[in-house]
Scaffold this active site. Structure first.
Site, mmCIF file in Angstrom:
data_model
loop_
_atom_site.group_PDB
_atom_site.id
_atom_site.type_symbol
_atom_site.label_atom_id
_atom_site.label_comp_id
_atom_site.label_asym_id
_atom_site.label_seq_id
_atom_site.Cartn_x
_atom_site.Cartn_y
_atom_site.Cartn_z
ATOM 1 C CG HIS A 9 -1.734 1.133 1.490
ATOM 2 N ND1 HIS A 9 -3.023 1.034 1.953
ATOM 3 C CD2 HIS A 9 -1.505 2.472 1.373
ATOM 4 C CE1 HIS A 9 -3.544 2.241 2.108
ATOM 5 N NE2 HIS A 9 -2.625 3.127 1.761
ATOM 6 C CG HIS A 43 -5.963 -0.323 -2.132
ATOM 7 N ND1 HIS A 43 -4.764 0.335 -2.072
ATOM 8 C CD2 HIS A 43 -6.213 -0.770 -0.878
ATOM 9 C CE1 HIS A 43 -4.311 0.294 -0.833
ATOM 10 N NE2 HIS A 43 -5.181 -0.373 -0.095
ATOM 11 C CG HIS A 62 -6.481 5.108 6.359
ATOM 12 N ND1 HIS A 62 -5.413 4.233 6.405
ATOM 13 C CD2 HIS A 62 -7.241 4.714 5.311
ATOM 14 C CE1 HIS A 62 -5.516 3.371 5.413
ATOM 15 N NE2 HIS A 62 -6.618 3.637 4.736
ATOM 16 C CG ASP A 66 -9.209 -2.541 2.111
ATOM 17 O OD1 ASP A 66 -8.731 -2.856 3.212
ATOM 18 O OD2 ASP A 66 -8.896 -1.505 1.504
#
Length: 568
Positions: A248, A274, A322, A362
């Site tokens: 990521h 992603h 996040h 995810d």
């Protein structure tokens, strides 16, 4: 004299045969049976007055003499390898033979022996696929596993320790102690599991100990600092110890841009999560990496497919996942930099071209764990509606597109993570992790899910009924309980952990299998999804071009496999 019957009558008795076509769910996708490995006039079918009876379709042969444990009769196999009809014989939890079942003493051409000890699963009129693999799991809560399994996923790979804040944002199970505890927890669940260690370190010792502890892969995540030094260190350890690395990348471009990340990777194999960027990664052009030979690009399902609601829901999801604060302008800017309708629209088209290779969830960290399979087929439907038939299609069917899309959640993640010797396709020798579907419910609600050859969940009616009466819904079956669970499911670990006896050391009840062959692969190994276009992203408008062609499509306002399938 041979008897002749109409195609419709034949299909109602034995399922569709060569040349027959059927629709998948309520999508616009139509498949056609390419070939039939059964024999006309010698088909086997279970039931009163049917073929599989003593001395008829059932032989006298014992298991030691080659009789199967289970036979799935007359199934329509939908796999990256093809769309065809066959009987499937299972032994010792694996696919022993795909071909023609019956009694070799009374029938010609039998290569799958039915004996007194053989169980029968009726595949007539049903679709058989490999169990799905979700390669992007945040193990935030154990209840995810039930939702995933009941959607047709039989293998989950990712990281985490529960609802700790590191896990809420990153797919890492950090350190030997946590890895050991998660391996022990895996014994409780009727699904194959694999765990990712944390890959963010500039020196190798902290990564090597995680691989030896049982991590099957390592995850680099920007929230832990995906710097060029960390990337290089992690890949060096992975190359030595044969585990995959997932990345990521750096949304804020603090330690470099996408070109710097590719330079740090240095041509080594890596699985890019992603890759469109809404889930995270170099803004706005991480999508460029789909053209790299060494990068295996994947999508997570919140952006799949692009709909009228996709952009609107993403900002809130991102703030939560996040650990961001709406009162901090920099946090809001960080979130907004990741949500771009132009790259989201291009993602659908790149999947249809075979440039994106994998779809995953995810889970609970901007993705829905029970919707990997559904969203894959919704995307395939959307692309057929908007782009028409693929140029490579032959005949009045969508077989090539269907094979391409099913590869995205079966064989390709298995190859990427060194598991394809065991899972990922309906092929002889592989684990009997299989899913049976009624065509009308394909992609939405599995009929039966088998793990290691045993039924672990199924659509089931009222347990107190004189017959299994409605309402039907998916319930756990005997394969999900007791010692059968431990015999049916496995846990995937690194070769170093397997050689070190991790199962015995931690007193694991499930068997363990080592990942293998993760480092000498690349985009070219992705089945039917190996296209490598040259991608350019306009830094001001975010328009995406592939080999000079503008990639854009409209969001859909209505999807198949949606509300009409989920009243309860």
């Amino acid at each position: 004299m041979p008897a002749s019957i109409s195609r419709s009558t034949y299909a109602s008795m034995f399922g569709p045969t060569t040349g027959d076509r059927l629709r998948l769910g309520d999508t616009e996708l139509v498949i056609e049976v390419e070939r039939d490995l059964t024999t006309y006039g010698e088909e086997v079918k279970f039931g009163g007055g049917k073929v599989i009876r003593d001395g008829m379709g059932q032989s006298q042969r014992t298991r030691a003499e080659g009789a199967m444990d289970t036979v799935i009769t007359n199934a329509l196999i939908v796999d990256w390898t093809g769309i065809y009809k066959a009987d499937v014989g299972l032994r010792d939890g694996r696919i022993a033979k795909i071909g023609k079942a019956g009694n070799p003493d009374t029938q010609p051409g039998v290569d799958i022996v039915i004996g007194p000890g053989t169980e029968i699963i009726a595949g007539e009129g049903r679709i058989l696929t490999a169990g799905g693999m979700d390669a992007h799991i945040h193990f935030i809560c154990p209840q995810q596993i039930e939702d995933s399994l009941h959607s047709g996923i039989t293998t989950m790979l990712g990281g985490g320790t529960g609802p700790a804040h590191g896990t809420l944002a990153t797919t890492c199970t950090p350190g030997p102690w946590h890895i050991g505890r998660m391996l022990q927890a895996a014994d409780a669940f009727p699904i194959n599991l694999a765990f990712a260690g944390k890959g963010n370190a500039s020196l190798p010792a902290g990564l090597e100990e995680q691989v030896r502890a049982g991590a099957s892969c390592l995850k680099l995540h920007e929230d832990w600092g995906t710097t060029p030094a960390a990337i290089d260190c992690c890949l060096s350890v992975a190359d030595r110890m044969d585990v995959q690395v997932m990345i990521h990348t750096d949304t804020l471009n603090e330690s470099g841009f996408v070109e710097n990340t590719l330079a740090a990777i240095g041509g080594r194999t890596i699985h890019a999560f992603h890759t469109e960027g809404a889930g995270g990664g170099h803004a706005p052009d991480i999508i460029k990496v789909v053209g790299a030979a060494n990068v295996i690009p994947s999508s997570t399902n919140p952006t799949m497919p692009y709909t009228a609601n996709t952009v609107e829901e993403h900002l809130d999801m991102l703030m939560v996942c996040h650990h961001l604060d709406r009162s901090i302008p920099e946090d809001v800017a960080f979130a907004e930099s990741r949500i771009r309708k132009e790259t989201i629209a291009a993602e659908d088209i790149l999947h249809d071209m075979g440039a994106f290779s994998v779809i995953s969830s995810d889970s609970q960290a901007m993705g829905r764990v029970g919707e990997v399979i559904t969203r894959t087929w919704q995307t395939a439907h959307k692309m057929k509606v908007q782009r028409g038939r693929l140029a490579e299609e032959t005949g009045a069917n969508d077989n090539q597109r269907v094979r391409r899309y099913i590869a995205k959640y079966t064989i390709n993640p298995a190859i990427a993570h060194g598991l394809s010797r065991h899972i990922g396709s309906v092929e002889e020798g592989k684990r009997a992790d299989l899913v049976l579907w009624q065509p009308a419910f394909f992609g939405a609600k599995p009929d039966l899910v088998l793990l290691g050859g045993m039924i672990v969940c199924a659509q089931m009616g009222d347990p107190n009924g004189s017959i299994p009466a409605q309402p039907y819904y998916s319930r756990p079956m005997f394969g999900a309980f007791g010692g059968a669970l431990h015999a049916s499911a496995v846990t995937f670990v690194s070769q170093a952990a397997e050689e070190d006896g991790v199962g015995e050391r931690l007193r694991l009840q499930k068997g363990t299998l080592a990942v293998q062959g993760t480092r000498d692969i690349g985009k070219a190994d992705m089945k039917l999804n190996a296209h490598r276009p040259s991608i350019e992203v306009n830094p001001e408008t975010y328009e995406v071009r592939a080999d000079g062609e503008l990639l854009t499509c409209q969001p859909l306002a209505e999807l198949p496999l949606a509300q009409r399938y989920f009243l309860y």
